[in-house]
Scaffold this motif. Structure first.
Motif, mmCIF file in Angstrom:
data_model
loop_
_atom_site.group_PDB
_atom_site.id
_atom_site.type_symbol
_atom_site.label_atom_id
_atom_site.label_comp_id
_atom_site.label_asym_id
_atom_site.label_seq_id
_atom_site.Cartn_x
_atom_site.Cartn_y
_atom_site.Cartn_z
ATOM 1 N N ALA A 43 -0.311 5.804 -3.803
ATOM 2 C CA ALA A 43 -0.974 6.538 -2.725
ATOM 3 C C ALA A 43 -1.906 7.618 -3.251
ATOM 4 N N LEU A 45 -0.824 10.417 -4.450
ATOM 5 C CA LEU A 45 -0.215 11.725 -4.219
ATOM 6 C C LEU A 45 0.244 12.357 -5.524
ATOM 7 N N PHE A 74 6.191 7.009 5.947
ATOM 8 C CA PHE A 74 7.268 7.707 5.249
ATOM 9 C C PHE A 74 8.634 7.219 5.724
ATOM 10 N N THR A 78 7.947 11.505 10.432
ATOM 11 C CA THR A 78 6.977 12.514 10.019
ATOM 12 C C THR A 78 5.849 12.681 11.033
ATOM 13 N N LEU A 95 -9.142 13.756 11.062
ATOM 14 C CA LEU A 95 -9.425 14.333 9.752
ATOM 15 C C LEU A 95 -10.713 13.757 9.165
ATOM 16 N N ASP B 172 6.077 20.751 7.349
ATOM 17 C CA ASP B 172 6.751 19.592 6.755
ATOM 18 C C ASP B 172 6.003 19.080 5.514
ATOM 19 N N ASN B 174 6.138 16.161 3.960
ATOM 20 C CA ASN B 174 5.560 14.825 4.119
ATOM 21 C C ASN B 174 4.263 14.878 4.917
ATOM 22 N N LEU B 175 4.244 15.745 5.949
ATOM 23 C CA LEU B 175 2.999 15.879 6.714
ATOM 24 C C LEU B 175 1.887 16.440 5.839
ATOM 25 N N ASP B 177 1.623 15.921 2.683
ATOM 26 C CA ASP B 177 1.199 14.779 1.863
ATOM 27 C C ASP B 177 0.258 13.882 2.650
ATOM 28 N N LEU B 178 0.589 13.673 3.920
ATOM 29 C CA LEU B 178 -0.261 12.827 4.760
ATOM 30 C C LEU B 178 -1.671 13.416 4.864
ATOM 31 N N PHE B 179 -1.735 14.746 5.039
ATOM 32 C CA PHE B 179 -3.037 15.403 5.107
ATOM 33 C C PHE B 179 -3.793 15.219 3.795
ATOM 34 N N ARG B 180 -3.057 15.296 2.672
ATOM 35 C CA ARG B 180 -3.704 15.113 1.371
ATOM 36 C C ARG B 180 -4.215 13.694 1.208
ATOM 37 N N LEU B 181 -3.376 12.750 1.671
ATOM 38 C CA LEU B 181 -3.712 11.333 1.584
ATOM 39 C C LEU B 181 -5.023 11.036 2.315
ATOM 40 N N HIS B 182 -5.227 11.727 3.437
ATOM 41 C CA HIS B 182 -6.445 11.497 4.214
ATOM 42 C C HIS B 182 -7.533 12.502 3.863
#
Lengths: 246, 287
Positions: A43, A45, A74, A78, A95, B172, B174-175, B177-182
């Motif tokens: 991913a 990350l 996840f 989430t 975004l 959170d 994980n959230l 991480d989700l923001f980073r992912l996008h």
């Protein structure tokens, strides 16, 4: 599509995987075998400490770095508790800076695709565990990703809900044709879903065996009770047993 | 009280017309919350009134509730002017505390270094007794109203700062991480993730600060002791003390208490209205 990497750290050692476009691949292993780490490296990350990922088919940005279109699901749903199901699903598009009407239209379509039409204005707390996971999957699908990365998404759900979500995931995958990398610790789930099961061992995390599941799709409840399925499960279980003993 | 006002809203959302039995517009189970404290209050006041009358206690030692009430009505003109002044200082201080607390907390969330360097000084402000520094502030700042505002602000701002800082950092993982992912920008992460996640703690801080702003304003007025037309409730208490106008002292005290309760209830209602869709604290459990 092909990707290779080797990670020199304790978490993963000498992992070398080829994943083809449109594959459904499961990473199966005991806890601590680095399957989630592997997924997070995919991913983007976390960075691998050695080795690399190649994305031959992905679009490259101005600096030449690959920008694969990813969806990530996840272990927990989430979701943002303060936002409606629709707003949660629309988040990745927001975004990207997409206009409101366009992103809400697409989010509603994605929600309908996971069987949640009519739940647009529901807040996460009003949804059951399975429905929250569906919202989470819709959010991963809303950008029409090339690769869907799933980190034990159904582990916390009851069996009936899990079976239904398994079937729905398979039909969406067959329809859309994206690649799935599915992390699980369930032998039965990995055999039921995937074309290929990658069995991993812990300390250090490594790939022990790759097992092809040569059963035709669409798979349904008949496959779940077939002798083929039982035999495949036994083979995979044995490999997993060896991986744990090793 | 806040729950009593808010409950019907939740019911309305669950079903179009629920079969909740209502008495004078409120659900039946909301009444004990209102009635029980009210009965205790009335019984205590009656006992107080009786004790003062039976023992013939003079009003300059302990005035009876009826005398206090009569004084409140008689001196309403003077008292209401003072109340208004105290309210102005309290709300101005609360607004500045909320604004500045929020801005500082956002700054802290952006950089660990800023937080590490500045947070100890916020603690210093918090632990220094306001009574001890109020005289200095009153000497340094020419405008008395501004000096009072600064005192009330110092007392009020810390809960908002510390709560909001905690809230901004408790989004959170994980959230995130989700923001980073996008590939979300820092501004997007702040606006869409960190600020909403911090909202419950910010509002809890605001509720504490509401009471503290009033206390800060009153304490500062006591220290300043300014007379004249533009003086708040604290000065009325001092003045009544000097003049042995004890019933008026009690009347001013009563107004301060009521103001404190009103601030608490209003901020509680704000908290409920903002969070009622999603946060555990604002959701009534079914069954």
């Amino acid at each position: 599509m092909e990707k290779r990497f080797t990670n020199g750290t304790l978490a993963l050692r000498g992992v070398d995987l080829d994943i083809g476009r449109g594959d459904f691949l499961s990473l199966l292993g005991p806890s601590g075998c680095g399957k989630s780490t592997l997924l997070r490296i995919l991913a983007g990350l976390i960075e691998p400490s050695a080795g690399s990922l190649d994305w031959p088919t992905a679009v490259h940005d101005a600096r030449g770095a690959a920008q694969p279109k990813l969806g990530f699901v996840f272990q927990e749903p989430t979701l943002m508790p303060w936002a409606t199901a629709l707003a949660n699903v629309a988040l990745p598009l927001r975004l990207e800076g997409m206009a409101r009407s366009e992103r809400e239209h697409r989010a509603a379509t994605a929600l309908a695709r996971v069987g949640l039409a009519g739940f647009e204005t529901a807040y996460p707390r009003a949804l059951s565990g399975g429905m929250k996971m569906r919202v989470s999957i819709a959010r991963a699908l809303v950008t029409s990703p090339d690769i869907l990365l799933m980190d034990e998404p159904f582990a916390a759900l009851d069996e009936i809900t899990r079976f239904r979500l398994n079937n729905d995931l398979l039909s969406i995958w067959q329809e859309a044709g994206f690649t799935v990398v599915f992390v699980t610790h369930s032998v039965f789930e990995s055999v039921y879903l995937s074309e290929r099961v990658v069995v991993m061992a812990a300390r250090p995390g490594r790939v022990v065996r790759e097992i092809a599941i040569e059963a035709p799709y669409p798979r349904d409840e008949a496959f779940r009770t077939s002798a083929d399925y039982a035999a495949l499960c036994r083979t995979v279980s044995q490999s997993l047993g060896e991986a744990i003993a090793a | 009280m806040s729950e009593a006002i808010a409950l019907p809203r939740l019911e309305e959302e669950a079903q179009p017309r629920p079969a909740v039995r209502r008495i004078v517009g409120l659900p039946r189970d909301a009444w004990p919350r209102i009635l029980m404290p009210l009965i205790i209050g009335i019984v205590s006041l009656a006992a107080w009134e009786a004790a003062v009358r039976v023992n013939e206690v003079p009003p300059w030692i302990v005035p009876a509730p009826s005398v206090i009430w009569a004084t409140l009505l008689r001196d309403w003109h003077t008292l209401s002017v003072s109340l208004w002044i105290t309210l102005q200082i309290t709300f101005a201080a609360l607004a500045v505390a909320a604004g500045l607390g929020l801005v500082l907390a956002i700054l802290f969330a952006q950089s660990k270094w800023i937080e590490l360097s500045l947070f100890p000084y916020a603690v210093v402000l918090q632990v220094t007794p306001i009574v001890a520094i109020a005289p200095l502030i009153i000497i340094w700042v020419d405008d008395v109203r501004l000096a009072l505002l600064i005192c009330a602000w110092i007392v009020a701002f810390f809960p908002i700062l510390s709560n909001t800082t905690l809230g901004l950092n408790s989004a959170d993982h994980n959230l995130r991480d989700l923001f980073r992912l996008h590939r979300a920008s820092r501004l997007q992460e702040l606006l869409f993730l960190r600020l909403p996640a911090a909202m419950p703690l910010f509002l809890a801080g605001l509720r504490i600060s509401g009471g503290l702003a009033l206390i800060g304003a009153i304490v500062a007025e006591f220290v300043a002791g300014t007379g004249g037309r533009a003086s708040g409730l604290a000065y009325r208490i001092l003045e009544s003390g000097y003049q042995l106008q004890i019933p008026r002292m009690f009347a001013a005290l009563f107004l301060i208490c009521m103001t404190g309760i009103a601030i608490f209830l209003v901020l509680g209602l704000v908290q409920h209205l903002v969070l009622r869709h999603w946060h555990e604290s604002a959701i009534r459990r079914e069954g």
